[in-house]
Write an enzyme that holds these catalytic residues in place. Structure first.
Site, PDB file in Angstrom:
ATOM      1  N   GLU A   1      20.797  87.199  42.149  1.00 12.11           N
ATOM      2  CA  GLU A   1      21.399  85.652  42.059  1.00 12.11           C
ATOM      3  C   GLU A   1      22.199  85.659  41.052  1.00 12.11           C
ATOM      4  O   GLU A   1      23.087  84.812  41.241  1.00 12.11           O
ATOM      5  CB  GLU A   1      20.217  84.813  41.844  1.00 12.11           C
ATOM      6  CG  GLU A   1      19.305  84.636  43.188  1.00 12.11           C
ATOM      7  CD  GLU A   1      18.059  85.549  43.238  1.00 12.11           C
ATOM      8  OE1 GLU A   1      18.231  86.559  42.206  1.00 12.11           O
ATOM      9  OE2 GLU A   1      17.159  85.314  43.858  1.00 12.11           O
TER      10      GLU A   1
ATOM     11  N   MET B   1      33.721  96.672  21.967  1.00 12.39           N
ATOM     12  CA  MET B   1      33.856  95.654  21.024  1.00 12.39           C
ATOM     13  C   MET B   1      32.860  95.502  19.790  1.00 12.39           C
ATOM     14  O   MET B   1      33.037  95.187  18.705  1.00 12.39           O
ATOM     15  CB  MET B   1      33.983  94.209  21.624  1.00 12.39           C
ATOM     16  CG  MET B   1      34.540  92.958  21.053  1.00 12.39           C
ATOM     17  SD  MET B   1      36.270  93.329  20.328  1.00 12.39           S
ATOM     18  CE  MET B   1      36.960  92.622  21.525  1.00 12.39           C
TER      19      MET B   1
END
Lengths: 584, 186
Positions: free
Chosen positions: A52, A481
């Site tokens: 979903e 990162m």
């Protein structure tokens, strides 16, 4: 005209009446009546996702690339809770979505029934508005209102929770009428404030336009008006990550993106300007750096449709509440009627200063040796895809910032990235949504391998619906990162920021029936990218890149715009002090 | 509908009221929020305060217009002028919120609160409690041989003062409604 029909039929009818052509969803017990209606019609395509969260991101991609609201249909309980990340993402980036969730029947609500969750309670803080519909007769009006609320004012996600008995029951349905909604946010700006801004523009010596996602959200007219305004005044323009493409990257007034990983010239110009014109941006902390030293010498104007954005973090001198397109139209009118004045002599000097900053060439890098630099990979991707009808999505991390730096966007709605929430796993499903809306276009998701794995199950969706999305993975076998911040901030202790068990992406692609390409040699890169572009079907492109490349330029946490780290700055230890280190 | 009319003041649609005042002084403001009387409306307002870290000093809510489905939420909050402006703007953008008024800055207003005090005691203390209640125009709404329940209405400061006086006289329990407020004049 009122018609009698079941709630389930009403839902499908309302979607058709609202002009919906695509729904992203996943069936389950509490939405079976709706799925039965979906089965019995051809007006709306349903895209079966594999999770979903993927449905919501796909709908976001659809919405951002078309300007139309994205629609999601999921079941109760886990269906709804899995949608929460996507809803929050859409809320922070102001993306219009209408999400329909099934709910247990009204008489079982509160009984801890199977697959019951307090969906409106859980999603209240992560939607613009939500509804639990307990009467079938209310379903039509609520559905129509939902589309109105999602798309008017500052756009955002809305959710309608529909118990199963409401779907089965019969009620009255009416087609949408021209808006009778009470919800009518102000779109026209205050003319006195607009005139004050024009007066400031006429005398400004060092003006700058700082634009954001609000320009894109306002529609194509806003981008057109922005271009006219920038080109007519000759003022420099920079944009947030969210606003890329509103002004063309090839335009000569373009300074590039600003902010934490923005361009040196853009950030320096923000710091030293005397008039800052914020159009549809929100002074996010990725943009401002440390607040106390943010653009200390400037008069600040802010055009925003959401009054709560104004003065939230930065003190504004000329506040204008309104829709970007409406305000820019009036602004241009007033500026023209007063004789199209600017302080052109001073602005020319300002440009000289900007050219000096530009001469630093803050994005310069050197591709040497046999290892592909991620910047090089994106430079080649840009060169080889530039002429195409191209849409770019991204995941979140270093690759996302490099994509923003090295890819150029000439049009709005061509760049889909998770800005506010920074959702790893966004880009792949978003690319699916974009490709559904633009079947003929070249849709590329620039990804990192770690982000991409977060929603890799959507390969099944891409295959099932024949969506030729290109997954361009800059693979550094690291959470790049995170690794970079650990280097700058945590004494190079790389805690949990690499993966020791990555899949063979070529085999993974083949397992789904897709094409896989691996490339590790800079000399092979162009051919490999061309092979990806020319393949008519989904591709996973595993681009093995330099593992320890840092993303520069960078405003370190707790620093100001004029304290950037540039690629040549090798001394990176200790640049972030203890005050900055608590910032995210 | 006359009861709903709130004096229109500084919060028009003009952006002029967005001219900032970035002082560090914490101010107390009373906000009147007219909101559609629908399930979850109060939760939206309260959730906003907790989610964004704003203070609620007191809060009252009740339906004030049955036919118009409107409830009135009166919130007493505190913060710097910038935070107060943010609160108003944030509350104002909640979809079912019709109007937000800052009664503290939009001209004069009257504030009232109702409280009930249970005071237990015997002899002279009991007499003294009753005497003070009379001075404060508090009513006795329940009485046993060893206790009173007083009902008092007034500005919050008056109720605070009454509470202070009752404390040494055997105050055992307090219930307060929080502030209800209206702008003065028509």
């Amino acid at each position: 005209m009122k018609r009698q029909m079941t709630g389930a039929k009403m839902i499908v009818q309302a979607l058709i009446d609202q002009g919906v052509d695509t729904v992203f969803g996943y069936p389950g017990g509490a939405v079976l009546p709706i799925y039965d209606e979906v089965f019995q019609q051809n007006a709306i395509k349903h895209v079966l996702v594999r999770h979903e969260q993927g449905a919501v991101h796909a709908a976001e991609g659809y919405a951002r690339s078309t300007g139309k609201p994205g629609v999601v249909l999921v079941t109760s309980g886990p269906g709804a809770t899995n949608a929460v990340t996507g809803l929050t993402d859409a809320l922070l980036d102001s993306i219009p979505l209408v999400v329909l969730t099934g709910q247990v029947p009204t008489f079982m609500i509160g009984s801890d029934a199977f697959q019951e969750a307090d969906t409106v309670g859980i999603t209240r803080p992560c939607t613009k508005h939500n509804w639990l519909v307990k009467e079938t007769d209310n379903l039509g009006p609520v559905l129509h209102e939902a589309f109105h609320v999602a798309t008017h004012g500052r756009p955002g996600p809305v959710l309608i929770d529909i118990p199963k008995d409401v779907q089965f029951a019969t009620g009255h349905y009416e087609s949408p009428k021209p808006s009778i909604s009470r919800y009518q946010p102000q779109v026209k700006g205050d003319m006195e404030e607009i005139t004050e801004l024009v007066a400031a523009m006429e005398t400004a010596k060092r003006p700058i336009f700082y634009t954001g996602g609000g320009v894109i959200n306002s529609g194509p007219a806003a981008s057109q008006l922005l271009r006219e305004l920038v080109d007519a005044t000759g003022f420099p323009i920079t944009s947030t990550l969210m606003g890329l493409g509103a002004y063309p990257a090839s335009g000569d007034k373009w300074l590039g993106m600003l902010g934490m990983h923005g361009l040196y010239e853009a950030n320096m110009a923000m710091h030293d300007c005397d008039l800052m014109i914020n159009i549809g941006a929100r002074f996010d902390d990725r943009i401002t750096g440390v607040i106390d030293s943010f653009s200390p010498k400037s008069t600040k104007a802010h055009i925003d449709i959401d009054p709560s954005s104004i003065n939230k973090v930065i003190r504004i001198d000329i506040p204008i509440v309104g829709d970007v397109a409406h305000v820019l139209e009036d602004l241009l009118k007033v500026w023209k009627s007063r004789g199209r004045k600017t302080n052109s002599e001073a602005v020319a000097k300002w440009w000289q200063q900007i050219e000096e900053w530009r001469a630093k060439e803050c994005l310069k890098f050197e591709q040497k040796g046999k290892i592909i630099k991620p910047q090089h990979a994106l430079t080649r991707l840009e060169a080889l895809t530039k002429g195409h009808d191209r849409y770019i999505t991204t995941e979140v991390g270093q690759h996302q910032m490099w994509a923003a730096q090295y890819l150029g966007f000439e049009e709005p709605n061509r760049w889909m990235t998770s800005g506010g929430l920074g959702t790893m796993g966004y880009g792949f499903p978003a690319s699916i949504g974009v490709q559904m809306a633009h079947p003929e276009a070249l849709v590329i998701n620039v990804a990192g391998e770690a982000s991409w794995l977060m929603n890799m199950q959507e390969m099944g969706t891409a295959m099932q619906f024949g969506l030729p999305v290109k997954q361009f993975i800059l693979n550094n076998e690291r959470l790049g990162m995170v690794r970079q911040w650990q280097e700058l901030l945590h004494g190079e202790r790389y805690s949990q920021s690499w993966s020791e068990a990555l899949p063979d992406f070529v085999k993974l692609a083949e397992a789904f029936g897709a094409k896989g390409i691996i490339c590790s040699d800079p000399d092979d890169l162009d051919d490999a990218i061309m092979e990806m572009i020319n393949h008519d079907g989904p591709v996973i492109f595993d681009c093995l890149v330099e593992k320890h490349e840092n993303c520069f330029p960078m405003i370190p946490s707790g620093k100001a715009h004029n304290e950037m780290l540039l690629p040549g700055d090798h001394e990176t230890q200790g640049v972030i002090d203890s005050k900055g280190s608590v910032l995210v | 509908m006359a009861a709903l009319k709130i004096k229109k003041g500084a919060t028009s649609h003009s952006a002029y009221n967005l001219r900032p005042n970035f002082s560090d002084v914490i101010e107390k403001h009373t906000l009147a929020v007219l909101v559609e009387n629908e399930p979850g409306a109060l939760a939206r307002v309260i959730g906003l305060f907790s989610g964004r870290g704003y203070n609620i000093d007191s809060l009252t809510v009740a339906e004030v217009d049955h036919t118009g489905h409107l409830s009135r939420i009166t919130i007493v909050t505190s913060g710097t002028p910038q935070v107060i402006e943010q609160i108003k703007a944030q509350v104002g953008r909640i979809v079912p919120v019709h109007e937000v008024h800052d009664l503290t800055v939009e001209g004069a207003s009257v504030e009232r609160e109702l409280a009930m005090f249970k005071v237990a005691g015997k002899g002279e203390q009991r007499v003294e409690a009753l005497r003070l209640a009379d001075i404060f125009r508090a009513n006795v709404v329940d009485s046993t041989l060893e206790s009173f329940v007083f009902e008092i209405t007034g500005a919050p400061e008056k109720i605070d003062a009454f509470a202070e006086l009752m404390r040494p006289l055997g105050l055992v329990e307090v219930a307060r409604t929080g502030v209800a407020a209206l702008a003065r004049g028509a």
